[in-house]
Design a protein around this motif. Structure first.
Motif, PDB file in Angstrom:
ATOM      1  N   ASP A  74     -47.209 -50.745 -44.884  1.00  0.00           N
ATOM      2  CA  ASP A  74     -47.975 -50.843 -43.639  1.00  0.00           C
ATOM      3  C   ASP A  74     -47.490 -51.960 -42.723  1.00  0.00           C
ATOM      4  O   ASP A  74     -48.079 -52.187 -41.663  1.00  0.00           O
ATOM      5  N   ARG A  75     -46.436 -52.654 -43.108  1.00  0.00           N
ATOM      6  CA  ARG A  75     -45.965 -53.785 -42.317  1.00  0.00           C
ATOM      7  C   ARG A  75     -44.839 -53.348 -41.381  1.00  0.00           C
ATOM      8  O   ARG A  75     -43.864 -52.729 -41.810  1.00  0.00           O
ATOM      9  N   PRO A  76     -44.948 -53.663 -40.099  1.00  0.00           N
ATOM     10  CA  PRO A  76     -43.903 -53.271 -39.147  1.00  0.00           C
ATOM     11  C   PRO A  76     -42.536 -53.817 -39.554  1.00  0.00           C
ATOM     12  O   PRO A  76     -42.418 -54.981 -39.953  1.00  0.00           O
ATOM     13  N   GLY A  77     -41.531 -52.990 -39.454  1.00  0.00           N
ATOM     14  CA  GLY A  77     -40.171 -53.428 -39.750  1.00  0.00           C
ATOM     15  C   GLY A  77     -39.805 -53.461 -41.212  1.00  0.00           C
ATOM     16  O   GLY A  77     -38.685 -53.866 -41.560  1.00  0.00           O
ATOM     17  N   ALA A  78     -40.703 -53.043 -42.089  1.00  0.00           N
ATOM     18  CA  ALA A  78     -40.408 -53.087 -43.523  1.00  0.00           C
ATOM     19  C   ALA A  78     -39.332 -52.061 -43.878  1.00  0.00           C
ATOM     20  O   ALA A  78     -39.332 -50.933 -43.373  1.00  0.00           O
ATOM     21  N   ALA A  79     -38.412 -52.469 -44.740  1.00  0.00           N
ATOM     22  CA  ALA A  79     -37.361 -51.583 -45.243  1.00  0.00           C
ATOM     23  C   ALA A  79     -36.902 -52.112 -46.587  1.00  0.00           C
ATOM     24  O   ALA A  79     -36.578 -53.303 -46.710  1.00  0.00           O
ATOM     25  N   VAL A  80     -36.886 -51.251 -47.587  1.00  0.00           N
ATOM     26  CA  VAL A  80     -36.471 -51.642 -48.931  1.00  0.00           C
ATOM     27  C   VAL A  80     -35.310 -50.746 -49.342  1.00  0.00           C
ATOM     28  O   VAL A  80     -35.441 -49.519 -49.366  1.00  0.00           O
ATOM     29  N   HIS A  81     -34.184 -51.364 -49.650  1.00  0.00           N
ATOM     30  CA  HIS A  81     -32.985 -50.638 -50.043  1.00  0.00           C
ATOM     31  C   HIS A  81     -32.788 -50.765 -51.557  1.00  0.00           C
ATOM     32  O   HIS A  81     -32.788 -51.883 -52.091  1.00  0.00           O
ATOM     33  N   LEU A  82     -32.647 -49.638 -52.232  1.00  0.00           N
ATOM     34  CA  LEU A  82     -32.471 -49.608 -53.674  1.00  0.00           C
ATOM     35  C   LEU A  82     -31.053 -49.152 -53.995  1.00  0.00           C
ATOM     36  O   LEU A  82     -30.605 -48.112 -53.497  1.00  0.00           O
ATOM     37  N   VAL A  83     -30.355 -49.905 -54.833  1.00  0.00           N
ATOM     38  CA  VAL A  83     -29.002 -49.554 -55.244  1.00  0.00           C
ATOM     39  C   VAL A  83     -29.027 -49.185 -56.729  1.00  0.00           C
ATOM     40  O   VAL A  83     -29.445 -49.991 -57.566  1.00  0.00           O
ATOM     41  N   GLU A  84     -28.594 -47.970 -57.043  1.00  0.00           N
ATOM     42  CA  GLU A  84     -28.623 -47.475 -58.420  1.00  0.00           C
ATOM     43  C   GLU A  84     -27.467 -46.505 -58.626  1.00  0.00           C
ATOM     44  O   GLU A  84     -27.210 -45.654 -57.770  1.00  0.00           O
ATOM     45  N   SER A  85     -26.765 -46.633 -59.746  1.00  0.00           N
ATOM     46  CA  SER A  85     -25.596 -45.785 -60.001  1.00  0.00           C
ATOM     47  C   SER A  85     -25.945 -44.492 -60.740  1.00  0.00           C
ATOM     48  O   SER A  85     -25.199 -43.516 -60.650  1.00  0.00           O
ATOM     49  N   ASN A  86     -27.050 -44.478 -61.471  1.00  0.00           N
ATOM     50  CA  ASN A  86     -27.420 -43.316 -62.262  1.00  0.00           C
ATOM     51  C   ASN A  86     -28.054 -42.240 -61.379  1.00  0.00           C
ATOM     52  O   ASN A  86     -29.083 -42.466 -60.740  1.00  0.00           O
ATOM     53  N   GLY A  87     -27.450 -41.067 -61.354  1.00  0.00           N
ATOM     54  CA  GLY A  87     -27.914 -40.012 -60.467  1.00  0.00           C
ATOM     55  C   GLY A  87     -29.314 -39.526 -60.763  1.00  0.00           C
ATOM     56  O   GLY A  87     -30.089 -39.235 -59.838  1.00  0.00           O
ATOM     57  N   ARG A  88     -29.673 -39.410 -62.026  1.00  0.00           N
ATOM     58  CA  ARG A  88     -31.015 -38.934 -62.380  1.00  0.00           C
ATOM     59  C   ARG A  88     -32.077 -39.958 -62.018  1.00  0.00           C
ATOM     60  O   ARG A  88     -33.173 -39.612 -61.575  1.00  0.00           O
ATOM     61  N   LYS A  89     -31.755 -41.231 -62.200  1.00  0.00           N
ATOM     62  CA  LYS A  89     -32.702 -42.269 -61.773  1.00  0.00           C
ATOM     63  C   LYS A  89     -32.821 -42.296 -60.258  1.00  0.00           C
ATOM     64  O   LYS A  89     -33.905 -42.527 -59.705  1.00  0.00           O
ATOM     65  N   CYS A  90     -31.711 -42.048 -59.558  1.00  0.00           N
ATOM     66  CA  CYS A  90     -31.793 -41.964 -58.097  1.00  0.00           C
ATOM     67  C   CYS A  90     -32.710 -40.821 -57.670  1.00  0.00           C
ATOM     68  O   CYS A  90     -33.454 -40.952 -56.687  1.00  0.00           O
ATOM     69  N   ALA A  91     -32.665 -39.712 -58.389  1.00  0.00           N
ATOM     70  CA  ALA A  91     -33.556 -38.597 -58.080  1.00  0.00           C
ATOM     71  C   ALA A  91     -35.007 -39.015 -58.229  1.00  0.00           C
ATOM     72  O   ALA A  91     -35.864 -38.673 -57.394  1.00  0.00           O
ATOM     73  N   PHE A  92     -35.299 -39.772 -59.288  1.00  0.00           N
ATOM     74  CA  PHE A  92     -36.665 -40.273 -59.468  1.00  0.00           C
ATOM     75  C   PHE A  92     -37.047 -41.220 -58.332  1.00  0.00           C
ATOM     76  O   PHE A  92     -38.154 -41.131 -57.774  1.00  0.00           O
ATOM     77  N   LEU A  93     -36.156 -42.147 -57.989  1.00  0.00           N
ATOM     78  CA  LEU A  93     -36.457 -43.121 -56.940  1.00  0.00           C
ATOM     79  C   LEU A  93     -36.764 -42.431 -55.617  1.00  0.00           C
ATOM     80  O   LEU A  93     -37.707 -42.811 -54.913  1.00  0.00           O
ATOM     81  N   ARG A  94     -35.977 -41.417 -55.281  1.00  0.00           N
ATOM     82  CA  ARG A  94     -36.221 -40.693 -54.029  1.00  0.00           C
ATOM     83  C   ARG A  94     -37.535 -39.924 -54.085  1.00  0.00           C
ATOM     84  O   ARG A  94     -38.274 -39.873 -53.091  1.00  0.00           O
ATOM     85  N   ARG A  95     -37.819 -39.320 -55.215  1.00  0.00           N
ATOM     86  CA  ARG A  95     -39.077 -38.583 -55.373  1.00  0.00           C
ATOM     87  C   ARG A  95     -40.265 -39.521 -55.227  1.00  0.00           C
ATOM     88  O   ARG A  95     -41.239 -39.219 -54.528  1.00  0.00           O
ATOM     89  N   ALA A  96     -40.191 -40.694 -55.870  1.00  0.00           N
ATOM     90  CA  ALA A  96     -41.295 -41.650 -55.811  1.00  0.00           C
ATOM     91  C   ALA A  96     -41.450 -42.232 -54.415  1.00  0.00           C
ATOM     92  O   ALA A  96     -42.579 -42.437 -53.938  1.00  0.00           O
ATOM     93  N   ALA A  97     -40.349 -42.503 -53.737  1.00  0.00           N
ATOM     94  CA  ALA A  97     -40.422 -43.039 -52.375  1.00  0.00           C
ATOM     95  C   ALA A  97     -41.114 -42.045 -51.459  1.00  0.00           C
ATOM     96  O   ALA A  97     -41.964 -42.418 -50.638  1.00  0.00           O
ATOM     97  N   ALA A  98     -40.769 -40.763 -51.587  1.00  0.00           N
ATOM     98  CA  ALA A  98     -41.393 -39.745 -50.747  1.00  0.00           C
ATOM     99  C   ALA A  98     -42.871 -39.584 -51.080  1.00  0.00           C
ATOM    100  O   ALA A  98     -43.716 -39.475 -50.180  1.00  0.00           O
TER     101      ALA A  98
END
Length: 222
Positions: A94-118
């Motif tokens: 809820d904070r203006p300008g907020a942005a969190v960048h996640l760096v992960e090499s594992n493709g399946r974990k990236c799928a989880f991260l994107r699902r959770a972010a959405a």
């Protein structure tokens, strides 16, 4: 059948750390349930910590917000199951300008991260790849860099050098062995750091790295 420990582990553990809105609790609850759902297949957190997930992972990650109250733009290295990165996303949504960048090499974990972010509606961007490769061309402004349960301190400094050199501080979660890690790191780095005692782990700290300068080859502290 063992008792269900979740009954004593919930969002109330956040109260000593920071005040959160009902909407934020809802986002974090969605995150926790997704971790539980994906855990059997992806091993997102240590299995022994799952019954205590709100304290061991959510509240632990949430400590960063009061420590760095002005930080809106975060970079989380080796995000894994999303701690602290997804928690930061939920807390800052809820904070203006907020942005969190996640760096992960594992493709399946990236799928989880994107699902959770959405699912949580968090301002999170997932970058899949090796940390060195991604940070080599990094040009997005960052207020603070973080990593949790990723690597020893000297390795973290090496990985995050491009961001630290640009002037952003780092916040690294460390356990009981943090003094040894600092001693080892200062053989190769001149550090301006602050130790913040963890409010979750009595033996742990969050190391705030304000500046890290690599020593010349062969140079050692006096």
């Amino acid at each position: 059948m063992p008792p269900d420990k979740r009954s004593s582990d919930g969002p109330e553990v956040l109260r000593p750390i920071l005040d959160v809105s009902r909407e934020t609790v809802d986002r974090l609850t969605v995150l926790v349930e997704l971790v539980r759902k994906w855990q059997p297949a992806e091993n997102l957190v240590a299995p022994s910590t799952l019954p205590d997930i709100w304290r061991r992972h959510v509240a632990d990650s949430a400590q960063l917000v009061p420590l760095f109250p002005s930080a809106r733009r975060w970079l989380d290295l080796g995000s894994g199951g999303g701690f602290p990165g997804l928690v930061l996303g939920c807390l800052l949504a809820d904070r203006p300008g907020a942005a969190v960048h996640l760096v992960e090499s594992n493709g399946r974990k990236c799928a989880f991260l994107r699902r959770a972010a959405a699912a949580t509606g968090s301002p999170v961007t997932v970058h899949q790849g090796r940390i060195k490769s991604i940070l080599a061309g990094w040009d997005t402004p960052i207020d603070c860099l973080t990593a949790r349960a990723l690597a020893p301190l000297d390795r973290l400094l090496d990985l995050s050098e491009p961001i630290l050199a640009a002037g952003a501080p780092a916040a690294f979660f460390k356990g009981a062995d943090f003094v040894r890690e600092i001693d080892e790191a200062t053989q190769s780095w001149d550090l301006d750091l602050v130790e913040h005692k963890s409010r979750i782990d009595d033996r742990g700290v969050i190391l705030e790295i304000r500046q890290a300068l690599r020593r010349d080859a062969g140079e050692r502290p006096a």
